[in-house]
Design a protein around this motif. Structure first.
Motif, PDB file in Angstrom:
ATOM      1  N   ILE A  25      15.070  -4.891 -58.343  1.00  0.00           N
ATOM      2  CA  ILE A  25      13.855  -4.500 -59.068  1.00  0.00           C
ATOM      3  C   ILE A  25      13.309  -3.195 -58.497  1.00  0.00           C
ATOM      4  O   ILE A  25      12.923  -2.291 -59.240  1.00  0.00           O
ATOM      5  N   ASN A  26      13.311  -3.061 -57.172  1.00  0.00           N
ATOM      6  CA  ASN A  26      12.818  -1.823 -56.553  1.00  0.00           C
ATOM      7  C   ASN A  26      13.689  -0.625 -56.920  1.00  0.00           C
ATOM      8  O   ASN A  26      13.175   0.468 -57.171  1.00  0.00           O
ATOM      9  N   ALA A  27      15.003  -0.821 -56.939  1.00  0.00           N
ATOM     10  CA  ALA A  27      15.900   0.282 -57.301  1.00  0.00           C
ATOM     11  C   ALA A  27      15.701   0.680 -58.760  1.00  0.00           C
ATOM     12  O   ALA A  27      15.750   1.866 -59.093  1.00  0.00           O
ATOM     13  N   GLN A  28      15.461  -0.291 -59.639  1.00  0.00           N
ATOM     14  CA  GLN A  28      15.213   0.020 -61.050  1.00  0.00           C
ATOM     15  C   GLN A  28      13.919   0.810 -61.192  1.00  0.00           C
ATOM     16  O   GLN A  28      13.863   1.793 -61.927  1.00  0.00           O
ATOM     17  N   ALA A  29      12.879   0.401 -60.478  1.00  0.00           N
ATOM     18  CA  ALA A  29      11.606   1.123 -60.520  1.00  0.00           C
ATOM     19  C   ALA A  29      11.782   2.551 -60.001  1.00  0.00           C
ATOM     20  O   ALA A  29      11.284   3.508 -60.600  1.00  0.00           O
ATOM     21  N   ALA A  30      12.512   2.703 -58.895  1.00  0.00           N
ATOM     22  CA  ALA A  30      12.752   4.039 -58.341  1.00  0.00           C
ATOM     23  C   ALA A  30      13.522   4.909 -59.328  1.00  0.00           C
ATOM     24  O   ALA A  30      13.214   6.095 -59.497  1.00  0.00           O
ATOM     25  N   TYR A  31      14.505   4.318 -60.008  1.00  0.00           N
ATOM     26  CA  TYR A  31      15.283   5.057 -61.005  1.00  0.00           C
ATOM     27  C   TYR A  31      14.378   5.534 -62.143  1.00  0.00           C
ATOM     28  O   TYR A  31      14.410   6.699 -62.532  1.00  0.00           O
ATOM     29  N   TRP A  32      13.572   4.634 -62.679  1.00  0.00           N
ATOM     30  CA  TRP A  32      12.664   5.012 -63.765  1.00  0.00           C
ATOM     31  C   TRP A  32      11.673   6.088 -63.325  1.00  0.00           C
ATOM     32  O   TRP A  32      11.371   7.006 -64.079  1.00  0.00           O
ATOM     33  N   ILE A  33      11.177   5.977 -62.097  1.00  0.00           N
ATOM     34  CA  ILE A  33      10.242   6.990 -61.588  1.00  0.00           C
ATOM     35  C   ILE A  33      10.937   8.345 -61.470  1.00  0.00           C
ATOM     36  O   ILE A  33      10.406   9.366 -61.902  1.00  0.00           O
ATOM     37  N   LYS A  34      12.133   8.355 -60.900  1.00  0.00           N
ATOM     38  CA  LYS A  34      12.859   9.616 -60.731  1.00  0.00           C
ATOM     39  C   LYS A  34      13.175  10.255 -62.076  1.00  0.00           C
ATOM     40  O   LYS A  34      12.943  11.446 -62.282  1.00  0.00           O
ATOM     41  N   VAL A  35      13.705   9.464 -63.010  1.00  0.00           N
ATOM     42  CA  VAL A  35      14.037   9.998 -64.330  1.00  0.00           C
ATOM     43  C   VAL A  35      12.773  10.472 -65.043  1.00  0.00           C
ATOM     44  O   VAL A  35      12.764  11.533 -65.670  1.00  0.00           O
ATOM     45  N   GLY A  36      11.707   9.713 -64.934  1.00  0.00           N
ATOM     46  CA  GLY A  36      10.440  10.119 -65.547  1.00  0.00           C
ATOM     47  C   GLY A  36       9.939  11.442 -64.999  1.00  0.00           C
ATOM     48  O   GLY A  36       9.487  12.316 -65.755  1.00  0.00           O
ATOM     49  N   MET A  37      10.019  11.626 -63.686  1.00  0.00           N
ATOM     50  CA  MET A  37       9.595  12.893 -63.074  1.00  0.00           C
ATOM     51  C   MET A  37      10.479  14.047 -63.553  1.00  0.00           C
ATOM     52  O   MET A  37       9.983  15.127 -63.864  1.00  0.00           O
ATOM     53  N   LEU A  38      11.794  13.803 -63.606  1.00  0.00           N
ATOM     54  CA  LEU A  38      12.710  14.847 -64.068  1.00  0.00           C
ATOM     55  C   LEU A  38      12.429  15.207 -65.527  1.00  0.00           C
ATOM     56  O   LEU A  38      12.455  16.383 -65.893  1.00  0.00           O
ATOM     57  N   CYS A  39      12.139  14.204 -66.349  1.00  0.00           N
ATOM     58  CA  CYS A  39      11.829  14.473 -67.760  1.00  0.00           C
ATOM     59  C   CYS A  39      10.526  15.249 -67.900  1.00  0.00           C
ATOM     60  O   CYS A  39      10.430  16.180 -68.705  1.00  0.00           O
ATOM     61  N   GLU A  40       9.513  14.886 -67.120  1.00  0.00           N
ATOM     62  CA  GLU A  40       8.237  15.596 -67.192  1.00  0.00           C
ATOM     63  C   GLU A  40       8.337  17.030 -66.699  1.00  0.00           C
ATOM     64  O   GLU A  40       7.679  17.919 -67.231  1.00  0.00           O
ATOM     65  N   THR A  41       9.155  17.267 -65.681  1.00  0.00           N
ATOM     66  CA  THR A  41       9.260  18.614 -65.124  1.00  0.00           C
ATOM     67  C   THR A  41      10.304  19.477 -65.830  1.00  0.00           C
ATOM     68  O   THR A  41      10.404  20.669 -65.552  1.00  0.00           O
ATOM     69  N   ASN A  42      11.070  18.870 -66.735  1.00  0.00           N
ATOM     70  CA  ASN A  42      12.079  19.593 -67.518  1.00  0.00           C
ATOM     71  C   ASN A  42      11.963  19.192 -68.994  1.00  0.00           C
ATOM     72  O   ASN A  42      12.897  18.622 -69.567  1.00  0.00           O
ATOM     73  N   PRO A  43      10.825  19.489 -69.626  1.00  0.00           N
ATOM     74  CA  PRO A  43      10.569  18.979 -70.977  1.00  0.00           C
ATOM     75  C   PRO A  43      11.501  19.528 -72.056  1.00  0.00           C
ATOM     76  O   PRO A  43      11.583  18.942 -73.131  1.00  0.00           O
TER      77      PRO A  43
END
Length: 68
Positions: A25-43
């Motif tokens: 569960i923690n790894a899934q949350a970390a993955y979603w956070i990382k991908v979300g940050m990458l998507c926000e910073t590379n729109p």
């Protein structure tokens, strides 16, 4: 490392997604956070382009699927 409070519905989604992705569960949350940050910073990039760049920077190259 710290604790992040999330609502019960999101935690349930994390739990179910982690089973599909074979992650904790923690790894899934970390993955979603990382991908979300990458998507926000590379729109201007799509999700697929971001993942392809991340895999490439990690030295991973997948072969394209053959058409059936």
């Amino acid at each position: 490392m710290g604790i992040v409070n999330i609502d019960d519905d999101l935690h349930d989604l994390l739990r179910r997604a982690s089973k599909v992705s074979c992650r904790s569960i923690n790894a899934q949350a970390a993955y979603w956070i990382k991908v979300g940050m990458l998507c926000e910073t590379n729109p201007t990039l799509s999700f697929t382009e971001i993942i392809k760049r991340e895999l490439g920077s990690a030295g991973v190259s997948a072969q394209p699927l053959a058409e059936a």
